[in-house]
Design a protein around this motif. Structure first.
Motif, PDB file in Angstrom:
ATOM      1  N   CYS A 128     -40.345  10.539 -68.572  1.00  0.00           N
ATOM      2  CA  CYS A 128     -40.253   9.761 -69.709  1.00  0.00           C
ATOM      3  C   CYS A 128     -41.155   8.445 -69.574  1.00  0.00           C
ATOM      4  CB  CYS A 128     -38.984   9.199 -69.731  1.00  0.00           C
ATOM      5  SG  CYS A 128     -38.425   8.135 -68.256  1.00  0.00           S
ATOM      6  N   TYR A 129     -42.335   8.596 -68.822  1.00  0.00           N
ATOM      7  CA  TYR A 129     -43.303   7.713 -68.804  1.00  0.00           C
ATOM      8  C   TYR A 129     -44.491   7.870 -70.200  1.00  0.00           C
ATOM      9  CZ  TYR A 129     -41.535   6.562 -64.480  1.00  0.00           C
ATOM     10  OH  TYR A 129     -40.726   6.161 -63.073  1.00  0.00           O
ATOM     11  N   VAL A 130     -44.352   7.089 -70.908  1.00  0.00           N
ATOM     12  CA  VAL A 130     -45.112   7.023 -72.186  1.00  0.00           C
ATOM     13  C   VAL A 130     -46.566   7.506 -71.915  1.00  0.00           C
ATOM     14  CG1 VAL A 130     -46.187   6.281 -74.431  1.00  0.00           C
ATOM     15  CG2 VAL A 130     -43.512   6.217 -73.819  1.00  0.00           C
ATOM     16  N   GLY A 131     -47.194   6.173 -71.239  1.00  0.00           N
ATOM     17  CA  GLY A 131     -48.617   6.383 -70.733  1.00  0.00           C
ATOM     18  C   GLY A 131     -49.042   7.573 -70.009  1.00  0.00           C
ATOM     19  N   GLU A 132     -48.265   8.202 -69.046  1.00  0.00           N
ATOM     20  CA  GLU A 132     -48.475   9.449 -68.143  1.00  0.00           C
ATOM     21  C   GLU A 132     -48.308  10.307 -69.440  1.00  0.00           C
ATOM     22  OE1 GLU A 132     -46.891  11.180 -64.252  1.00  0.00           O
ATOM     23  OE2 GLU A 132     -45.498  10.997 -65.781  1.00  0.00           O
ATOM     24  N   SER A 133     -47.396  10.464 -70.236  1.00  0.00           N
ATOM     25  CA  SER A 133     -47.703  11.615 -71.314  1.00  0.00           C
ATOM     26  C   SER A 133     -48.888  11.701 -71.955  1.00  0.00           C
ATOM     27  CB  SER A 133     -46.327  11.278 -72.224  1.00  0.00           C
ATOM     28  OG  SER A 133     -46.722  10.464 -73.174  1.00  0.00           O
ATOM     29  N   PHE A 166     -44.454  21.324 -70.078  1.00  0.00           N
ATOM     30  CA  PHE A 166     -43.657  21.949 -69.312  1.00  0.00           C
ATOM     31  C   PHE A 166     -42.438  21.591 -68.882  1.00  0.00           C
ATOM     32  CE2 PHE A 166     -48.093  23.973 -68.119  1.00  0.00           C
ATOM     33  CZ  PHE A 166     -47.699  25.200 -68.323  1.00  0.00           C
ATOM     34  N   ASN A 167     -42.141  20.376 -68.610  1.00  0.00           N
ATOM     35  CA  ASN A 167     -41.080  19.781 -68.149  1.00  0.00           C
ATOM     36  C   ASN A 167     -39.818  19.653 -69.381  1.00  0.00           C
ATOM     37  OD1 ASN A 167     -39.154  18.721 -65.735  1.00  0.00           O
ATOM     38  ND2 ASN A 167     -38.910  17.232 -67.346  1.00  0.00           N
ATOM     39  N   ASN A 168     -40.386  18.804 -70.308  1.00  0.00           N
ATOM     40  CA  ASN A 168     -39.600  18.369 -71.426  1.00  0.00           C
ATOM     41  C   ASN A 168     -39.248  19.354 -72.314  1.00  0.00           C
ATOM     42  OD1 ASN A 168     -39.895  16.187 -70.172  1.00  0.00           O
ATOM     43  ND2 ASN A 168     -40.617  14.800 -71.657  1.00  0.00           N
ATOM     44  N   VAL A 169     -40.148  20.402 -72.596  1.00  0.00           N
ATOM     45  CA  VAL A 169     -39.942  21.364 -73.887  1.00  0.00           C
ATOM     46  C   VAL A 169     -39.617  22.956 -72.986  1.00  0.00           C
ATOM     47  CG1 VAL A 169     -40.789  22.550 -75.656  1.00  0.00           C
ATOM     48  CG2 VAL A 169     -41.565  20.202 -75.330  1.00  0.00           C
ATOM     49  N   SER A 197     -30.253  14.064 -74.491  1.00  0.00           N
ATOM     50  CA  SER A 197     -30.743  12.726 -74.211  1.00  0.00           C
ATOM     51  C   SER A 197     -32.231  12.574 -75.071  1.00  0.00           C
ATOM     52  CB  SER A 197     -31.018  12.378 -72.745  1.00  0.00           C
ATOM     53  OG  SER A 197     -31.731  11.425 -72.574  1.00  0.00           O
ATOM     54  N   SER A 198     -32.029  12.195 -76.226  1.00  0.00           N
ATOM     55  CA  SER A 198     -33.450  12.056 -76.953  1.00  0.00           C
ATOM     56  C   SER A 198     -33.913  10.547 -76.868  1.00  0.00           C
ATOM     57  CB  SER A 198     -33.262  12.421 -78.469  1.00  0.00           C
ATOM     58  OG  SER A 198     -34.512  12.700 -79.100  1.00  0.00           O
ATOM     59  N   THR A 199     -34.605  10.028 -77.860  1.00  0.00           N
ATOM     60  CA  THR A 199     -34.988   8.881 -77.726  1.00  0.00           C
ATOM     61  C   THR A 199     -35.565   8.162 -78.931  1.00  0.00           C
ATOM     62  OG1 THR A 199     -37.346   7.796 -76.862  1.00  0.00           O
ATOM     63  CG2 THR A 199     -37.368   9.876 -77.269  1.00  0.00           C
ATOM     64  N   CYS A 200     -35.770   6.923 -79.280  1.00  0.00           N
ATOM     65  CA  CYS A 200     -36.165   6.482 -80.436  1.00  0.00           C
ATOM     66  C   CYS A 200     -37.567   6.331 -80.685  1.00  0.00           C
ATOM     67  CB  CYS A 200     -35.958   4.705 -80.491  1.00  0.00           C
ATOM     68  SG  CYS A 200     -36.676   3.662 -78.994  1.00  0.00           S
ATOM     69  N   ALA A 201     -38.358   6.919 -79.529  1.00  0.00           N
ATOM     70  CA  ALA A 201     -39.956   7.080 -79.449  1.00  0.00           C
ATOM     71  C   ALA A 201     -40.213   8.382 -80.601  1.00  0.00           C
ATOM     72  CB  ALA A 201     -40.455   7.803 -78.145  1.00  0.00           C
ATOM     73  N   THR A 202     -39.225   9.095 -80.965  1.00  0.00           N
ATOM     74  CA  THR A 202     -39.388   9.865 -82.294  1.00  0.00           C
ATOM     75  C   THR A 202     -39.747   9.689 -83.287  1.00  0.00           C
ATOM     76  OG1 THR A 202     -37.095  10.152 -82.951  1.00  0.00           O
ATOM     77  CG2 THR A 202     -37.766  11.630 -80.887  1.00  0.00           C
ATOM     78  N   PHE A 203     -39.404   8.290 -83.611  1.00  0.00           N
ATOM     79  CA  PHE A 203     -39.638   7.614 -84.718  1.00  0.00           C
ATOM     80  C   PHE A 203     -40.955   6.860 -84.943  1.00  0.00           C
ATOM     81  CE2 PHE A 203     -35.166   7.227 -84.407  1.00  0.00           C
ATOM     82  CZ  PHE A 203     -34.658   7.841 -85.735  1.00  0.00           C
ATOM     83  N   GLY A 204     -41.709   6.949 -83.587  1.00  0.00           N
ATOM     84  CA  GLY A 204     -42.955   6.334 -83.718  1.00  0.00           C
ATOM     85  C   GLY A 204     -42.937   4.723 -84.025  1.00  0.00           C
ATOM     86  N   TYR A 228     -44.899  12.090 -75.226  1.00  0.00           N
ATOM     87  CA  TYR A 228     -43.323  11.933 -74.867  1.00  0.00           C
ATOM     88  C   TYR A 228     -42.418  12.046 -75.911  1.00  0.00           C
ATOM     89  CZ  TYR A 228     -38.904   9.708 -73.633  1.00  0.00           C
ATOM     90  OH  TYR A 228     -37.745   9.542 -73.562  1.00  0.00           O
ATOM     91  N   GLY A 229     -42.752  11.246 -77.127  1.00  0.00           N
ATOM     92  CA  GLY A 229     -41.802  11.504 -78.120  1.00  0.00           C
ATOM     93  C   GLY A 229     -41.911  12.646 -78.869  1.00  0.00           C
ATOM     94  N   GLN A 230     -43.088  13.337 -78.901  1.00  0.00           N
ATOM     95  CA  GLN A 230     -43.381  14.547 -79.553  1.00  0.00           C
ATOM     96  C   GLN A 230     -42.424  15.547 -78.983  1.00  0.00           C
ATOM     97  OE1 GLN A 230     -45.080  14.956 -82.596  1.00  0.00           O
ATOM     98  NE2 GLN A 230     -43.714  16.974 -82.311  1.00  0.00           N
ATOM     99  N   THR A 231     -42.435  15.747 -77.497  1.00  0.00           N
ATOM    100  CA  THR A 231     -41.617  16.633 -76.853  1.00  0.00           C
ATOM    101  C   THR A 231     -40.009  16.745 -77.224  1.00  0.00           C
ATOM    102  OG1 THR A 231     -41.449  15.155 -74.637  1.00  0.00           O
ATOM    103  CG2 THR A 231     -43.280  16.827 -74.978  1.00  0.00           C
ATOM    104  N   LYS A 232     -39.672  15.157 -77.074  1.00  0.00           N
ATOM    105  CA  LYS A 232     -38.124  15.125 -77.585  1.00  0.00           C
ATOM    106  C   LYS A 232     -37.912  15.457 -78.818  1.00  0.00           C
ATOM    107  CE  LYS A 232     -36.448  13.208 -73.883  1.00  0.00           C
ATOM    108  NZ  LYS A 232     -35.169  13.277 -73.294  1.00  0.00           N
TER     109      LYS A 232
END
Length: 330
Positions: free
Chosen positions: A77-82, A91-94, A115-122, A141-145
């Motif tokens: 769940c690290y946005v920068g690393e994603s 590989f992990n999230n999807v 467990s999803s995230t508000c990051a899906t909204f951009g 990260y948001g896209q994988t969720k």
């Protein structure tokens, strides 16, 4: 119910395990301990150190433990690393989640809490964010969720999977008794970072952006206590009985808190100054993100117990004060 908690040794998962016990359920934990902590899970709880992508092993666990519902928290769940390593996240999230769902269908387990995230909204067009706003992630990260959410819709139609997807805002805090809490490596969350600076573990706290169009110039975020999040996940069980059920909920307090307000709350609770270094904005940080959680309140009877940033920080401080080295297992 027998509940398989995937990622149950992680931050949110471990708190949910304790809430499941309190509600009279039987949790079973699956975690490969890449980011989780074995010490976060009571030794009396069945624990399986298994990779999520091993579908045959997961299927055996589902059958042997007679699982009724699966709760899935095991995501990077690290946005920068994603952004810098998107393959790791896909590989992990999807991909690993595909194997989990494949194992569930093979074992005829068709209730799923995601467990999803508000990051899906951009970057949302309007605030507060409600469930029906367009979803346009601005990072992998948001896209994988979002990809998993879309897969769940397809499986609901094709195989009768019943699911609830919870889109978190800023999970924060720790168990009230101080037994478990937040211990990430690396740590990127504002509250534990500020506590570390207040206690001298870190020399300074970078405050990214002080010129946003907000009351004090810093970002506004919606902090929701980790135990409040956990209670919502359990409250949804009764709504998953009909095959093909598809539920989506935003989870937040609806009351945004600025970065400066978080820092002041930490200083007040800890009783020490936080050395702040003002820095330029970070790319991709929206000025404000906060939730409209009316649907969860209406349909699940969900109410937050920790409604102020001070009450959330107080639980975090209790954990950090009693566990200065976290779980001390690295």
């Amino acid at each position: 119910m027998n509940v398989l908690v995937v990622g149950g040794a992680g931050y949110i998962g471990s708190h949910c395990v304790r809430q499941l016990l309190a509600a009279g359920h039987r949790p079973v934990v699956l975690d490969n301990l890449v980011y989780g902590h074995r010490a976060a899970v009571d030794p009396s709880i069945p624990f399986h150190d298994v990779n999520l992508g091993d579908a045959p092993a997961v299927e055996r666990i589902l059958r042997a433990e007679q699982i009724d519902v699966v709760m899935h928290f095991a995501a990077y769940c690290y946005v920068g690393e994603s952004v810098t390593d998107p393959l790791k996240y896909y590989f992990n999230n999807v991909a690993a989640t595909l194997h989990l769902l494949q194992a569930m269908l093979a074992a005829n387990v068709k209730k799923f809490v995601f467990s999803s995230t508000c990051a899906t909204f951009g970057i949302p067009a309007t605030l507060p964010i409600h469930e029906n706003l367009p979803q346009a992630p601005i990072n992998p990260y948001g896209q994988t969720k979002l990809d998993v959410e879309n897969l769940l819709k397809a499986l609901a139609g094709a195989h009768g999977l019943s699911f609830a997807a919870f889109r978190y805002f800023n999970a924060a805090g720790a168990a009230e008794d101080g037994r478990i809490g937040e211990d990430h490596d690396p740590e990127t969350h504002l509250i534990p970072l500020a506590i570390d600076v207040a206690t001298g573990k870190r020399p300074q706290l970078q405050l990214f952006g002080t010129d946003y169009p907000t009351p004090d110039g810093t970002c506004l975020r919606d902090y929701v206590h980790v135990d409040d999040l956990s209670r919502a996940h359990i409250a949804v069980f009764d709504r998953l009985g009909t095959p093909g059920t598809q539920l989506f909920y935003n989870l937040g307090t609806g009351a945004p808190t600025s970065n400066r307000e978080v820092i002041r709350a930490v200083e007040k609770v800890v009783g020490r100054k936080v050395n702040v270094v003002e820095s330029p904005r970070r790319a991709g940080d929206p000025p404000a993100l906060y939730a409209d959680s009316a649907r969860a309140q209406r349909e699940l009877g969900w109410q937050v117990k920790f409604s102020t940033i001070e009450s959330i920080v107080a639980t975090a401080w209790k954990w950090h004060a009693s566990h200065p080295n976290g779980y001390d297992d690295r």
